[in-house]
Motif scaffolding. Structure first.
Motif, PDB file in Angstrom:
ATOM      1  N   MET A   1       0.844  -1.200   0.000  1.00  0.00           N
ATOM      2  CA  MET A   1       0.000   0.000   0.000  1.00  0.00           C
ATOM      3  C   MET A   1       0.887   1.261   0.000  1.00  0.00           C
ATOM      4  SD  MET A   1      -3.008   1.008   2.682  1.00  0.00           S
ATOM      5  CE  MET A   1      -1.968   1.838   3.847  1.00  0.00           C
ATOM      6  N   GLU A   2       0.500   2.244  -0.806  1.00  0.00           N
ATOM      7  CA  GLU A   2       1.282   3.481  -0.848  1.00  0.00           C
ATOM      8  C   GLU A   2       1.159   4.221   0.474  1.00  0.00           C
ATOM      9  OE1 GLU A   2       0.603   7.335  -3.283  1.00  0.00           O
ATOM     10  OE2 GLU A   2       1.417   5.836  -4.689  1.00  0.00           O
ATOM     11  N   LYS A   3       2.311   4.626   1.015  1.00  0.00           N
ATOM     12  CA  LYS A   3       2.265   5.303   2.313  1.00  0.00           C
ATOM     13  C   LYS A   3       1.870   6.767   2.142  1.00  0.00           C
ATOM     14  CE  LYS A   3       4.926   1.970   4.680  1.00  0.00           C
ATOM     15  NZ  LYS A   3       6.295   1.651   5.086  1.00  0.00           N
ATOM     16  N   LYS A   4       1.391   7.340   3.239  1.00  0.00           N
ATOM     17  CA  LYS A   4       0.790   8.667   3.183  1.00  0.00           C
ATOM     18  C   LYS A   4       1.822   9.790   3.027  1.00  0.00           C
ATOM     19  CE  LYS A   4      -3.049  10.693   5.702  1.00  0.00           C
ATOM     20  NZ  LYS A   4      -3.712  10.644   6.996  1.00  0.00           N
ATOM     21  N   TRP A   5       2.949   9.668   3.700  1.00  0.00           N
ATOM     22  CA  TRP A   5       3.986  10.687   3.632  1.00  0.00           C
ATOM     23  C   TRP A   5       5.194  10.102   2.932  1.00  0.00           C
ATOM     24  CZ3 TRP A   5       4.670  15.473   6.737  1.00  0.00           C
ATOM     25  CH2 TRP A   5       3.443  15.936   7.251  1.00  0.00           C
ATOM     26  N   ARG A   6       5.743  10.836   1.955  1.00  0.00           N
ATOM     27  CA  ARG A   6       6.899  10.326   1.198  1.00  0.00           C
ATOM     28  C   ARG A   6       8.013  11.367   1.183  1.00  0.00           C
ATOM     29  NH1 ARG A   6       2.433   9.124  -1.337  1.00  0.00           N
ATOM     30  NH2 ARG A   6       2.504  11.012  -2.579  1.00  0.00           N
ATOM     31  N   THR A   7       9.233  10.917   1.182  1.00  0.00           N
ATOM     32  CA  THR A   7      10.360  11.833   1.026  1.00  0.00           C
ATOM     33  C   THR A   7      11.508  11.119   0.338  1.00  0.00           C
ATOM     34  OG1 THR A   7      11.956  13.295   2.114  1.00  0.00           O
ATOM     35  CG2 THR A   7      11.323  11.329   3.348  1.00  0.00           C
ATOM     36  N   ALA A   8      12.229  11.870  -0.500  1.00  0.00           N
ATOM     37  CA  ALA A   8      13.425  11.321  -1.155  1.00  0.00           C
ATOM     38  C   ALA A   8      14.674  11.958  -0.566  1.00  0.00           C
ATOM     39  CB  ALA A   8      13.348  11.598  -2.652  1.00  0.00           C
ATOM     40  N   LEU A   9      14.512  12.674   0.561  1.00  0.00           N
ATOM     41  CA  LEU A   9      15.637  13.423   1.120  1.00  0.00           C
ATOM     42  C   LEU A   9      16.482  12.593   2.077  1.00  0.00           C
ATOM     43  CD1 LEU A   9      13.748  16.768   1.902  1.00  0.00           C
ATOM     44  CD2 LEU A   9      15.145  16.241  -0.104  1.00  0.00           C
ATOM     45  N   THR A  10      15.840  12.096   3.103  1.00  0.00           N
ATOM     46  CA  THR A  10      16.578  11.472   4.203  1.00  0.00           C
ATOM     47  C   THR A  10      15.910  10.171   4.633  1.00  0.00           C
ATOM     48  OG1 THR A  10      17.252  13.662   4.957  1.00  0.00           O
ATOM     49  CG2 THR A  10      17.411  11.896   6.572  1.00  0.00           C
ATOM     50  N   GLN A  11      16.753   9.230   4.992  1.00  0.00           N
ATOM     51  CA  GLN A  11      16.238   7.922   5.399  1.00  0.00           C
ATOM     52  C   GLN A  11      16.982   7.449   6.651  1.00  0.00           C
ATOM     53  OE1 GLN A  11      17.580   4.803   2.819  1.00  0.00           O
ATOM     54  NE2 GLN A  11      15.793   3.510   3.159  1.00  0.00           N
ATOM     55  N   HIS A  12      16.277   6.740   7.510  1.00  0.00           N
ATOM     56  CA  HIS A  12      16.942   6.101   8.648  1.00  0.00           C
ATOM     57  C   HIS A  12      16.994   4.606   8.391  1.00  0.00           C
ATOM     58  CE1 HIS A  12      17.095   9.632  11.124  1.00  0.00           C
ATOM     59  NE2 HIS A  12      15.828   9.884  10.835  1.00  0.00           N
ATOM     60  N   VAL A  13      18.173   4.039   8.532  1.00  0.00           N
ATOM     61  CA  VAL A  13      18.304   2.578   8.448  1.00  0.00           C
ATOM     62  C   VAL A  13      18.943   2.166   9.771  1.00  0.00           C
ATOM     63  CG1 VAL A  13      19.274   0.621   7.193  1.00  0.00           C
ATOM     64  CG2 VAL A  13      18.631   2.697   5.941  1.00  0.00           C
ATOM     65  N   GLY A  14      18.169   1.546  10.617  1.00  0.00           N
ATOM     66  CA  GLY A  14      18.646   1.247  11.964  1.00  0.00           C
ATOM     67  C   GLY A  14      18.977   2.554  12.661  1.00  0.00           C
ATOM     68  N   HIS A  15      20.206   2.657  13.173  1.00  0.00           N
ATOM     69  CA  HIS A  15      20.595   3.881  13.868  1.00  0.00           C
ATOM     70  C   HIS A  15      21.308   4.854  12.935  1.00  0.00           C
ATOM     71  CE1 HIS A  15      19.200   2.616  17.699  1.00  0.00           C
ATOM     72  NE2 HIS A  15      19.885   1.486  17.643  1.00  0.00           N
ATOM     73  N   GLU A  16      21.399   4.498  11.668  1.00  0.00           N
ATOM     74  CA  GLU A  16      22.120   5.369  10.727  1.00  0.00           C
ATOM     75  C   GLU A  16      21.154   6.299   9.993  1.00  0.00           C
ATOM     76  OE1 GLU A  16      25.167   5.845  10.410  1.00  0.00           O
ATOM     77  OE2 GLU A  16      26.239   4.027  11.012  1.00  0.00           O
ATOM     78  N   THR A  17      21.634   7.522   9.736  1.00  0.00           N
ATOM     79  CA  THR A  17      20.843   8.481   8.950  1.00  0.00           C
ATOM     80  C   THR A  17      21.538   8.654   7.604  1.00  0.00           C
ATOM     81  OG1 THR A  17      20.246   9.638  10.967  1.00  0.00           O
ATOM     82  CG2 THR A  17      19.972  10.863   8.920  1.00  0.00           C
ATOM     83  N   TYR A  18      20.767   8.618   6.519  1.00  0.00           N
ATOM     84  CA  TYR A  18      21.315   8.793   5.172  1.00  0.00           C
ATOM     85  C   TYR A  18      20.669  10.015   4.525  1.00  0.00           C
ATOM     86  CZ  TYR A  18      23.270   4.142   5.706  1.00  0.00           C
ATOM     87  OH  TYR A  18      23.984   3.064   6.164  1.00  0.00           O
ATOM     88  N   ILE A  19      21.496  10.938   4.093  1.00  0.00           N
ATOM     89  CA  ILE A  19      21.002  12.135   3.393  1.00  0.00           C
ATOM     90  C   ILE A  19      21.235  11.906   1.903  1.00  0.00           C
ATOM     91  CG2 ILE A  19      21.243  14.657   3.113  1.00  0.00           C
ATOM     92  CD1 ILE A  19      20.571  14.170   5.985  1.00  0.00           C
ATOM     93  N   ARG A  20      20.167  11.920   1.140  1.00  0.00           N
ATOM     94  CA  ARG A  20      20.269  11.677  -0.311  1.00  0.00           C
ATOM     95  C   ARG A  20      21.128  10.439  -0.575  1.00  0.00           C
ATOM     96  NH1 ARG A  20      16.542  14.479  -3.445  1.00  0.00           N
ATOM     97  NH2 ARG A  20      16.622  16.697  -3.068  1.00  0.00           N
ATOM     98  N   GLY A  21      21.000   9.458   0.294  1.00  0.00           N
ATOM     99  CA  GLY A  21      21.710   8.186   0.100  1.00  0.00           C
ATOM    100  C   GLY A  21      23.080   8.122   0.745  1.00  0.00           C
ATOM    101  N   TYR A  22      23.620   9.272   1.171  1.00  0.00           N
ATOM    102  CA  TYR A  22      24.944   9.267   1.809  1.00  0.00           C
ATOM    103  C   TYR A  22      24.802   9.233   3.324  1.00  0.00           C
ATOM    104  CZ  TYR A  22      26.829  10.620  -2.728  1.00  0.00           C
ATOM    105  OH  TYR A  22      27.170  10.648  -4.046  1.00  0.00           O
ATOM    106  N   ARG A  23      25.656   8.415   3.959  1.00  0.00           N
ATOM    107  CA  ARG A  23      25.634   8.297   5.408  1.00  0.00           C
ATOM    108  C   ARG A  23      25.966   9.663   6.027  1.00  0.00           C
ATOM    109  NH1 ARG A  23      29.972   6.182   8.562  1.00  0.00           N
ATOM    110  NH2 ARG A  23      29.172   5.482  10.561  1.00  0.00           N
ATOM    111  N   LEU A  24      25.083  10.141   6.877  1.00  0.00           N
ATOM    112  CA  LEU A  24      25.272  11.475   7.480  1.00  0.00           C
ATOM    113  C   LEU A  24      26.633  11.591   8.160  1.00  0.00           C
ATOM    114  CD1 LEU A  24      24.236  14.296   8.378  1.00  0.00           C
ATOM    115  CD2 LEU A  24      23.149  13.187  10.318  1.00  0.00           C
TER     116      LEU A  24
END
Ligand SMILES: CC(C)(COP(=O)(O)OP(=O)(O)OC[C@H]1O[C@@H](n2cnc3c(N)ncnc32)[C@H](O)[C@@H]1OP(=O)(O)O)[C@@H](O)C(=O)NCCC(=O)NCCS
Length: 259
Positions: A1-24
């Motif tokens: 199901m398509e989620k309500k809020w979407r972003t292509a900017l930043t993602q969290h994978v576990g305890h890591e934050t990725y900005i535009r795919g790069y590890r913060l």
């Protein structure tokens, strides 16, 4: 199901934050603030030249004294007894088509102008005949040239970002002078607008550039206001600085009197 809020900017994978795919954490200590801003806005890392241009543009608008509407708003609101964030927000709210917001309007004007291939003479005539302000031109103080524009254009030339958009912007300045018989300088908003257009930024980010560049100045002004000035210091001396233009004192008609 398509989620309500979407972003292509930043993602969290576990305890890591990725900005535009790069590890913060890889960005910290390796990227300058301007480079990180470029990455966030554009989605890719800047080249060396793009980084230098970005730095120069943001530094050029960091502050411009106590007089502009945004600083007056920020300091007045802070002087009313508000905290730093409230004062800074008030300053940002003052960015409009005559101040700061002109950067966005100018980017749109320049990008559309270049894309259209229309004669500069015709574009300028249309605006002047309709008495519409051409965004990015004119300044309260600078009547001969805006020194920030001069410097930014030099940097842009040195880094290879002086092309069709910058040329168009300078041609418009010339043409306004010819048609109006009076010089209206290409101001810093217009200069950044033309260079950011050269760098492929969307015009809808124009106001964003001004906000990002000027907020440090607003923070410093509000901090100064809060730490060195008395509360309520930003008021007018009614006798010396204001003029009443309404009707003179008069009596309330009898039929309205209850007491
Ligand atoms: C910044 C601004 C408010 C300064 O206005 P100002 O102090 O009244 O400017 P001036 O006194 O030099 O104006 C002289 C004449 O040029 C006109 N003018 C000024 N800026 C103009 C513009 N961008 N486009 C068309 N005409 C303009 C004025 O209406 C005035 O016309 P008039 O002599 O026929 O009455 C004005 O130039 C403007 O609105 N510019 C566009 C927005 C912008 O780029 N803002 C960013 C400023 S850093």
């Amino acid at each position: 199901m398509e989620k309500k809020w979407r972003t292509a900017l930043t993602q969290h994978v576990g305890h890591e934050t990725y900005i535009r795919g790069y590890r913060l954490l890889d960005l910290v200590g390796n990227l300058s603030f301007a480079q990180a801003i470029y990455l966030l806005l554009k989605g890719e890392l800047p080249s060396e030249k793009e980084s230098e241009m970005m730095e120069a543009m943001l530094v050029s608008i960091i502050d411009h004294g106590i007089a502009p509407p945004s600083v007056i708003s920020a300091r007045a609101v802070a002087s009313g007894g508000n905290s730093l964030n409230v004062g800074v927000a008030a300053g940002v709210l003052a960015f409009g088509s005559a101040h700061g917001g002109a950067l966005e309007d100018a980017m749109k004007f320049i990008q559309e102008g270049v894309r259209s291939g229309r004669a500069v003479e015709e574009i300028v005539r249309e605006y002047l005949e309709a008495k519409r302000p051409i965004p990015g031109y004119g300044h309260r103080y600078y009547k001969d040239f805006d020194p920030r524009t001069k410097r930014l254009m030099e940097v842009a030339k040195g880094l290879g970002f002086y092309d069709r958009h910058c040329q168009f912007a300078e041609e418009v300045q010339e043409e306004i002078g010819k048609q109006k018989g009076k010089k209206l300088v290409l101001n810093v908003d217009g200069a950044i607008a033309s260079i950011a257009s050269e760098m492929g930024f969307d015009w809808r980010l124009g106001k964003g550039f001004f906000i990002i560049g000027r907020v440090p100045g607003l923070v410093a002004h509000v901090y100064e206001e809060l730490t060195t000035e008395k509360p309520f210091s930003k008021r007018l001396d009614e006798e010396r600085e204001t003029e009443y233009t309404g009707v003179p004192p008069r009596d309330l008609p009898e039929e309205f009197r209850k007491v």
